[in-house]
Design a protein around this motif. Structure first.
Motif, PDB file in Angstrom:
ATOM      1  N   ALA A 243      50.772 -54.568 -19.933  1.00 14.92           N
ATOM      2  CA  ALA A 243      50.889 -55.957 -20.363  1.00 14.92           C
ATOM      3  C   ALA A 243      51.989 -56.639 -19.567  1.00 14.92           C
ATOM      4  O   ALA A 243      53.125 -56.160 -19.514  1.00 14.92           O
ATOM      5  CB  ALA A 243      51.187 -56.040 -21.860  1.00 14.92           C
ATOM      6  N   LEU A 244      51.652 -57.744 -18.943  1.00  8.45           N
ATOM      7  CA  LEU A 244      52.599 -58.551 -18.176  1.00  8.45           C
ATOM      8  C   LEU A 244      53.431 -59.373 -19.152  1.00  8.45           C
ATOM      9  O   LEU A 244      52.882 -60.075 -20.006  1.00  8.45           O
ATOM     10  CB  LEU A 244      51.840 -59.471 -17.222  1.00  8.45           C
ATOM     11  N   ILE A 245      54.764 -59.292 -19.056  1.00  3.46           N
ATOM     12  CA  ILE A 245      55.627 -59.976 -20.023  1.00  3.46           C
ATOM     13  C   ILE A 245      56.667 -60.831 -19.320  1.00  3.46           C
ATOM     14  O   ILE A 245      56.928 -60.665 -18.117  1.00  3.46           O
ATOM     15  CB  ILE A 245      56.343 -58.973 -20.943  1.00  3.46           C
ATOM     16  N   ASP A 246      57.246 -61.755 -20.077  1.00  6.12           N
ATOM     17  CA  ASP A 246      58.430 -62.473 -19.619  1.00  6.12           C
ATOM     18  C   ASP A 246      59.652 -61.620 -19.948  1.00  6.12           C
ATOM     19  O   ASP A 246      59.738 -61.032 -21.025  1.00  6.12           O
ATOM     20  CB  ASP A 246      58.542 -63.820 -20.340  1.00  6.12           C
ATOM     21  N   GLY A 247      60.617 -61.587 -19.046  1.00  4.52           N
ATOM     22  CA  GLY A 247      61.794 -60.760 -19.264  1.00  4.52           C
ATOM     23  C   GLY A 247      61.477 -59.297 -19.053  1.00  4.52           C
ATOM     24  O   GLY A 247      60.474 -58.943 -18.432  1.00  4.52           O
ATOM     25  N   ASN A 248      62.344 -58.435 -19.576  1.00  5.71           N
ATOM     26  CA  ASN A 248      62.146 -57.002 -19.392  1.00  5.71           C
ATOM     27  C   ASN A 248      62.085 -56.308 -20.754  1.00  5.71           C
ATOM     28  O   ASN A 248      62.080 -56.946 -21.789  1.00  5.71           O
ATOM     29  CB  ASN A 248      63.266 -56.403 -18.530  1.00  5.71           C
ATOM     30  N   CYS A 249      62.024 -54.984 -20.716  1.00  6.75           N
ATOM     31  CA  CYS A 249      62.023 -54.188 -21.954  1.00  6.75           C
ATOM     32  C   CYS A 249      63.247 -53.288 -21.966  1.00  6.75           C
ATOM     33  O   CYS A 249      63.708 -52.825 -20.923  1.00  6.75           O
ATOM     34  CB  CYS A 249      60.779 -53.308 -22.034  1.00  6.75           C
ATOM     35  N   LYS A 309      44.484 -49.357 -10.398  1.00  6.74           N
ATOM     36  CA  LYS A 309      43.276 -49.846 -11.070  1.00  6.74           C
ATOM     37  C   LYS A 309      43.502 -50.062 -12.564  1.00  6.74           C
ATOM     38  O   LYS A 309      42.563 -50.361 -13.296  1.00  6.74           O
ATOM     39  CB  LYS A 309      42.133 -48.848 -10.864  1.00  6.74           C
ATOM     40  N   VAL A 310      44.738 -49.901 -13.008  1.00 10.64           N
ATOM     41  CA  VAL A 310      45.048 -50.054 -14.427  1.00 10.64           C
ATOM     42  C   VAL A 310      44.918 -51.526 -14.828  1.00 10.64           C
ATOM     43  O   VAL A 310      45.495 -52.402 -14.175  1.00 10.64           O
ATOM     44  CB  VAL A 310      46.470 -49.545 -14.737  1.00 10.64           C
ATOM     45  N   PRO A 311      44.183 -51.810 -15.907  1.00 12.06           N
ATOM     46  CA  PRO A 311      44.071 -53.211 -16.351  1.00 12.06           C
ATOM     47  C   PRO A 311      45.403 -53.740 -16.887  1.00 12.06           C
ATOM     48  O   PRO A 311      46.087 -53.065 -17.651  1.00 12.06           O
ATOM     49  CB  PRO A 311      43.015 -53.143 -17.462  1.00 12.06           C
ATOM     50  N   VAL A 312      45.731 -54.972 -16.477  1.00  9.11           N
ATOM     51  CA  VAL A 312      46.971 -55.616 -16.899  1.00  9.11           C
ATOM     52  C   VAL A 312      46.621 -56.917 -17.614  1.00  9.11           C
ATOM     53  O   VAL A 312      46.061 -57.829 -17.015  1.00  9.11           O
ATOM     54  CB  VAL A 312      47.898 -55.909 -15.700  1.00  9.11           C
ATOM     55  N   VAL A 313      46.947 -56.991 -18.915  1.00  5.11           N
ATOM     56  CA  VAL A 313      46.674 -58.196 -19.689  1.00  5.11           C
ATOM     57  C   VAL A 313      47.882 -59.124 -19.622  1.00  5.11           C
ATOM     58  O   VAL A 313      48.999 -58.682 -19.361  1.00  5.11           O
ATOM     59  CB  VAL A 313      46.343 -57.848 -21.153  1.00  5.11           C
ATOM     60  N   ASP A 314      47.656 -60.391 -19.876  1.00  2.00           N
ATOM     61  CA  ASP A 314      48.716 -61.393 -19.791  1.00  2.00           C
ATOM     62  C   ASP A 314      49.381 -61.562 -21.157  1.00  2.00           C
ATOM     63  O   ASP A 314      48.810 -62.149 -22.073  1.00  2.00           O
ATOM     64  CB  ASP A 314      48.131 -62.724 -19.315  1.00  2.00           C
ATOM     65  N   ALA A 315      50.605 -61.046 -21.291  1.00  3.44           N
ATOM     66  CA  ALA A 315      51.353 -61.151 -22.540  1.00  3.44           C
ATOM     67  C   ALA A 315      52.552 -62.075 -22.404  1.00  3.44           C
ATOM     68  O   ALA A 315      53.499 -61.992 -23.189  1.00  3.44           O
ATOM     69  CB  ALA A 315      51.800 -59.767 -23.003  1.00  3.44           C
ATOM     70  N   THR A 316      52.515 -62.977 -21.423  1.00  6.50           N
ATOM     71  CA  THR A 316      53.613 -63.915 -21.244  1.00  6.50           C
ATOM     72  C   THR A 316      53.583 -64.985 -22.334  1.00  6.50           C
ATOM     73  O   THR A 316      52.568 -65.194 -23.011  1.00  6.50           O
ATOM     74  CB  THR A 316      53.533 -64.600 -19.870  1.00  6.50           C
ATOM     75  N   ARG A 317      54.698 -65.662 -22.516  1.00 10.64           N
ATOM     76  CA  ARG A 317      54.788 -66.705 -23.540  1.00 10.64           C
ATOM     77  C   ARG A 317      53.750 -67.811 -23.297  1.00 10.64           C
ATOM     78  O   ARG A 317      53.098 -68.287 -24.230  1.00 10.64           O
ATOM     79  CB  ARG A 317      56.188 -67.307 -23.543  1.00 10.64           C
ATOM     80  N   ILE A 327      48.181 -62.047 -28.063  1.00 12.03           N
ATOM     81  CA  ILE A 327      48.315 -60.589 -28.027  1.00 12.03           C
ATOM     82  C   ILE A 327      49.783 -60.182 -28.089  1.00 12.03           C
ATOM     83  O   ILE A 327      50.094 -59.004 -28.294  1.00 12.03           O
ATOM     84  CB  ILE A 327      47.662 -59.980 -26.765  1.00 12.03           C
ATOM     85  N   ALA A 328      50.687 -61.162 -27.926  1.00 22.54           N
ATOM     86  CA  ALA A 328      52.123 -60.878 -27.964  1.00 22.54           C
ATOM     87  C   ALA A 328      52.870 -62.062 -28.548  1.00 22.54           C
ATOM     88  O   ALA A 328      52.440 -63.214 -28.428  1.00 22.54           O
ATOM     89  CB  ALA A 328      52.651 -60.563 -26.564  1.00 22.54           C
ATOM     90  N   GLY A 329      53.985 -61.757 -29.211  1.00 25.44           N
ATOM     91  CA  GLY A 329      54.863 -62.784 -29.752  1.00 25.44           C
ATOM     92  C   GLY A 329      56.310 -62.392 -29.558  1.00 25.44           C
ATOM     93  O   GLY A 329      56.653 -61.201 -29.633  1.00 25.44           O
ATOM     94  N   TYR A 330      57.173 -63.372 -29.305  1.00 24.83           N
ATOM     95  CA  TYR A 330      58.565 -63.121 -28.966  1.00 24.83           C
ATOM     96  C   TYR A 330      59.480 -63.609 -30.086  1.00 24.83           C
ATOM     97  O   TYR A 330      59.565 -64.810 -30.358  1.00 24.83           O
ATOM     98  CB  TYR A 330      58.929 -63.822 -27.666  1.00 24.83           C
ATOM     99  N   VAL A 331      60.167 -62.676 -30.758  1.00 25.52           N
ATOM    100  CA  VAL A 331      61.121 -63.020 -31.806  1.00 25.52           C
ATOM    101  C   VAL A 331      62.501 -63.154 -31.174  1.00 25.52           C
ATOM    102  O   VAL A 331      62.961 -62.247 -30.471  1.00 25.52           O
ATOM    103  CB  VAL A 331      61.151 -61.953 -32.911  1.00 25.52           C
ATOM    104  N   SER A 332      63.169 -64.258 -31.426  1.00 22.00           N
ATOM    105  CA  SER A 332      64.493 -64.498 -30.857  1.00 22.00           C
ATOM    106  C   SER A 332      65.540 -63.632 -31.557  1.00 22.00           C
ATOM    107  O   SER A 332      65.628 -63.619 -32.790  1.00 22.00           O
ATOM    108  CB  SER A 332      64.864 -65.971 -31.006  1.00 22.00           C
ATOM    109  N   VAL A 333      66.327 -62.905 -30.756  1.00 23.21           N
ATOM    110  CA  VAL A 333      67.425 -62.100 -31.298  1.00 23.21           C
ATOM    111  C   VAL A 333      68.672 -62.366 -30.462  1.00 23.21           C
ATOM    112  O   VAL A 333      68.586 -62.873 -29.346  1.00 23.21           O
ATOM    113  CB  VAL A 333      67.086 -60.589 -31.296  1.00 23.21           C
ATOM    114  N   PRO A 334      69.858 -62.022 -30.985  1.00 22.27           N
ATOM    115  CA  PRO A 334      71.084 -62.319 -30.243  1.00 22.27           C
ATOM    116  C   PRO A 334      71.141 -61.670 -28.876  1.00 22.27           C
ATOM    117  O   PRO A 334      70.422 -60.714 -28.569  1.00 22.27           O
ATOM    118  CB  PRO A 334      72.179 -61.768 -31.164  1.00 22.27           C
TER     119      PRO A 334
END
Length: 640
Positions: A243-249, A309-317, A327-334
Motif C-alpha cells: 500500500a502506497l502511503i503518505d509519510g512513513n511507518c 509484480k507485487v500489486p500496490v494499492v493507493d492508500a494516500t490521503r 482503504i486507509a485513514g490517518y489518525v492525528s497523533v502528537p
C-alpha cells in the motif's frame, strides 16, 4: 547503604537533570515538557525506587534443574539472529541464526542455509550483515499457537520466519521497493473469513521513503518519494500486496478481529533531511481496512513499480477522502510517536508520544465507524491523550486494565490505568490515572510483559530493554553492554528483580507461557530428501570435477574413516546424524577448508567447497558427543 538505595536517593536529582537537559536539547524541535500544574495526575511525584527494589519473589531464579515458566523471543540486533530466553530467570537458552552467518551451527555455510539466506551468482551470501528489530509470533483464537515467529532485517528489507517446532529459520523473503523495513506484526484473525481465527498474513512497515521506481534520476524530486506498507503471506512467505502511503511507518499493530492493521508514523512531511522531518507539530497513526485493501487487489485497482509484480494499492490521503470507500485513514497523533500497541481487551491501540510527553488512546470501534461513514472525523476515535512523562516509547499490558509505558528521557517505567486515562481526558480531572513509577537504568526502549500482546495477558512479569547501562556492570572498554531488566508486575507496585547484561543491540521481544510450545527434540529423517539413512549408503561418487561424499555420524565414529578426492574438485559433503538420543549433536570440520557445521539427532546437512590443495586433511567432530569424542575423526585425502 546498598548501591541500589544510593542510586534511588539520587534519582530525583538525576531525573531533574535529565528532564532539563532533554527539554533544552529538544526545544528547537517542539518537545512539550511535562507541566506539573497542567496535568496533576501525570505529574504526581515519582515513587521512590528504593521501595521497588528488594528480594526477588520465589521463582525468579529457578533452582538447578527447575524450568522457567515462560519463553521469551528476543531480537538479536546486529547479530542478525533471534534469541530464546527462559523467563523470569532471563537465562539465554538458544540463538536462532537468520540473516547473518553463525559459526556454531554452520548457518551461511551449509547449502541448506545458503538457499534460505540467498546467494549471489558466485555462491557468496547476498547480504553479509543485518539489523534485526522486531519479533512476533503466530496466533490462534487470540493467543500464540506455537507455529511460527517472524523477525525483520531493517537494513536489507528482509523478513525471516522461524519454525517453533524446531526453533529454526526456514524462509527469508526480501520485500521489494522498500528501505528501512522496521515494524512487523502478524494478523490475529482473517477478516475475510470469520471462521479463520489464526494468522494468515504478516504486516510490514517501511520507514524510509524512496523514489518509486527507485532511480537516481528522480533523487531530487520529492514528490516521487513514498513508503510502502506490505502484507506477506504467513504460509508461503510471498508478498501479497503493498500500500502506497503518505509519510512513513514506524511500528505495526493489528486488531483481534482481523479487520484493522495500523502503523504509527513520524515524518508525515515526507522530508529527506532532519530539519524537513520536524516541521509538523503532529504526525499520524495510519489505519488500513484489510478486507477493502484485498478487495481492491482482486478488482485490479493497483499499480506495480520497477521489476516487482507485487500489486500496490493507493492508500494516500488524497485517494481516500470518502470513508465509505477508503482503504486507509490517518489518525492525528502528537509529534514523532514511537510505538503502537494493541490492548488485550481488543478495544484500543495506544501510540506513545516520544517528543510529546503523552500517550494517545485510539478506540478501534470508532475507527471502524469512520470507515462505515458513521463518524465524521477519524480523529474522533481518539478517546484519551494524557501526559505520562518525558520520552514515552513503547507500551505493554497486564490484562487488568493497566498499561506500562517506557519513558526514555526520564529513564522510567510508568504504570497507568487506561480507563482512568479515558475518564481524565473526558473531563474528570479528579482521576489519578498514573498508578506507579519505577526508575530504570537507563534510557529504556522496548518493553513487553508476559502474554501482553494476546487476549490472555496475565500480569506476572515484565521485561524492559535499557539502551544504556553505565555503572550497572563491570566496565569492558568503550562498548558497554545493554541492560535488560526483569520486573514483577503482579502487585500494585512494580518491583525490579533482576538486571541482565546483553550484547548490543537487541530490540523488541515477546514473552509467553511455556505450555503453548511443544518443541521437537529430535528431527525426522523424512524431513530431509538427501538424508543418508543407512551407513551402507556412504561413499564417494564423481561426475566430472564434481564429487559427492555421503556420510553418517553415530557416536563415536563417522561412517567413512577416510575419503579421497582430487585437487580442484568441487566437493559436496552430505552428512546425516543417525543418533536418536536427545541432545546428542555432532559437528563436522575439515582443517584449512573453512568447513565447520553441526548436525542434530536425525538431521542432515551438506556443504560444498573446492579442494584446492593436495594433502591430507583431518575431519573431526567439533561438538562434544561421547567419551571418545576426541577420537571421532575422518581423513580427506586430496590427490595432486
Amino acid at each position: 547503604m546498598s548501591d541500589s538505595h544510593e542510586r534511588a536517593s539520587e534519582a530525583p536529582s538525576r531525573r531533574k537533570f535529565l528532564n532539563t537537559a532533554a527539554a533544552a536539547g529538544l526545544a528547537g524541535v517542539g518537545l512539550a515538557a511535562c507541566n506539573d500544574k497542567g496535568a496533576p495526575a501525570a505529574a504526581a511525584p515519582a515513587a521512590s525506587a528504593a521501595g521497588h527494589v528488594g528480594a526477588a519473589p520465589a521463582g525468579v531464579h529457578p533452582k538447578p534443574g527447575e524450568l522457567d515458566t515462560y519463553y521469551g523471543l528476543w531480537s538479536g540486533g546486529h547479530t542478525g539472529d533471534m534469541r530464546v530466553l527462559g523467563l523470569p530467570s532471563g537465562r539465554e537458552l538458544h540463538r536462532i541464526p537468520c540473516f547473518v552467518p553463525d559459526a556454531l551451527v554452520g548457518w551461511g555455510q551449509t547449502n541448506e542455509s545458503k538457499a534460505i539466506m540467498g546467494t549471489k551468482p558466485d555462491g557468496s551470501l547476498k547480504f553479509p550483515c543485518a539489523d534485526t528489530h522486531h519479533t512476533h509470533a503466530s496466533y490462534k483464537d487470540g493467543n500464540y499457537d506455537g507455529r511460527y515467529a517472524w523477525i525483520n532485517d531493517k537494513i536489507n528489507a528482509r523478513i525471516a520466519r522461524i519454525r517453533l517446532d524446531y526453533f529454526i529459520c526456514d524462509k527469508i523473503t526480501q520485500i521489494p521497493n522498500v528501505q528501512g523495513f522496521h515494524g512487523i506484526f502478524p494478523d490475529k484473525a482473517d477478516p475475510v473469513d470469520p471462521k479463520i481465527n489464526y494468522t494468515t498474513r504478516v504486516f510490514c512497515g517501511a520507514e524510509f521513503g524512496i523514489p518509486l521506481p527507485n532511480t537516481a534520476a528522480d533523487a531530487a524530486k520529492a514528490e516521487t518519494y513514498h513508503s510502502l506498507f506490505t502484507c506477506v503471506d504467513a504460509e508461503t512467505m510471498e508478498v501479497r500486496w503493498q500500500a502506497l502511503i503518505d509519510g512513513n511507518c514506524d511500528l505495526v499493530a493489528t486488531s483481534y478481529d482481523g479487520k484493522l492493521a495500523a502503523a504509527n508514523q513520524y515524518n508525515i512531511e515526507g522530508g529527506a533531511h532532519y530539519a524537513e522531518m520536524m516541521s509538523a507539530e503532529r504526525d499520524a497513526c495510519v489505519f488500513f481496512h484489510v478486507a477493502r485493501v484485498e478487495q481492491a487487489v482482486k478488482d485490479g485497482k493497483f499499480k506495480t513499480y520497477g521489476d516487482s509484480k507485487v500489486p500496490v494499492v493507493d492508500a494516500t490521503r488524497k485517494a481516500n477522502t470518502d470513508p465509505k470507500t477508503a482503504i486507509a485513514g490517518y489518525v492525528s497523533v502528537p509529534k514523532n510517536p514511537h510505538g503502537v500497541n494493541a490492548s488485550p481487551d481488543g478495544k484500543y491501540f495506544i501510540c506513545a508520544g516520544k517528543l510529546s510527553p503523552t500517550a494517545t488512546v485510539i478506540e478501534l470501534a470508532k475507527v471502524l465507524e469512520w470507515f462505515d461513514g458513521k463518524l465524521e472525523k477519524i480523529d474522533s476515535a481518539i478517546v484519551a491523550e494524557v501526559e505520562l512523562g518525558l520520552g514515552p516509547l513503547h507500551t505493554a499490558f497486564d490484562g487488568r486494565g493497566n498499561a506500562y509505558t517506557t519513558l526514555f528521557l526520564d529513564s522510567q517505567l510508568v504504570k497507568w490505568n487506561v480507563d482512568g486515562a479515558i475518564k481524565f481526558h473526558a473531563g474528570d480531572k479528579s482521576v489519578k490515572y498514573v498508578v506507579d513509577r519505577l526508575d530504570l537504568q537507563y534510557q529504556p526502549g522496548h518493553v513487553n510483559a508476559s502474554q501482553s500482546e494476546t487476549r490472555f495477558a496475565d500480569g506476572k512479569w515484565l521485561a524492559v530493554g535499557c539502551k544504556f547501562s553505565k555503572d550497572r556492570f563491570l566496565p569492558v572498554g568503550p562498548l558497554h553492554a545493554e541492560n535488560e531488566q526483569i520486573i514483577d508486575i503482579s502487585g500494585e507496585k512494580m518491583v525490579l528483580v533482576a538486571d541482565h547484561p546483553v550484547r548490543g543491540e537487541p530490540h523488541d521481544f515477546i514473552i509467553f507461557k511455556r505450555d503453548l510450545l511443544r518443541p521437537k527434540q529430535i528431527y525426522s529423517l523424512d524431513d530431509f530428501p538427501n538424508a543418508v539413512k543407512d551407513p551402507k549408503e556412504s561413499g564417494v561418487t564423481r561426475n566430472g570435477k564434481k564429487v559427492t561424499v555421503k556420510m553418517t555420524s553415530q557416536a563415536p565414529a563417522f561412517s567413512l574413516p577416510e575419503f579421497t578426492v582430487k585437487k580442484g574438485d568441487e566437493v559436496t559433503i552430505i552428512l546425516t546424524n543417525l543418533d536418536k538420543v536427545e541432545d546428542l549433536t555432532h559437528g563436522f570440520a575439515i582443517a584449512n577448508h573453512g568447513v565447520n557445521f553441526i548436525v542434530n539427532p536425525q538431521e542432515t546437512k551438506s556443504v560444498t567447497f573446492t579442494a584446492d590443495k593436495a594433502g591430507v586433511f583431518w575431519c573431526y567432530c567439533t561438538h562434544f558427543c561421547h567419551a571418545l569424542h576426541l577420537e571421532m575423526r575422518s581423513r580427506m585425502i586430496v590427490e595432486a
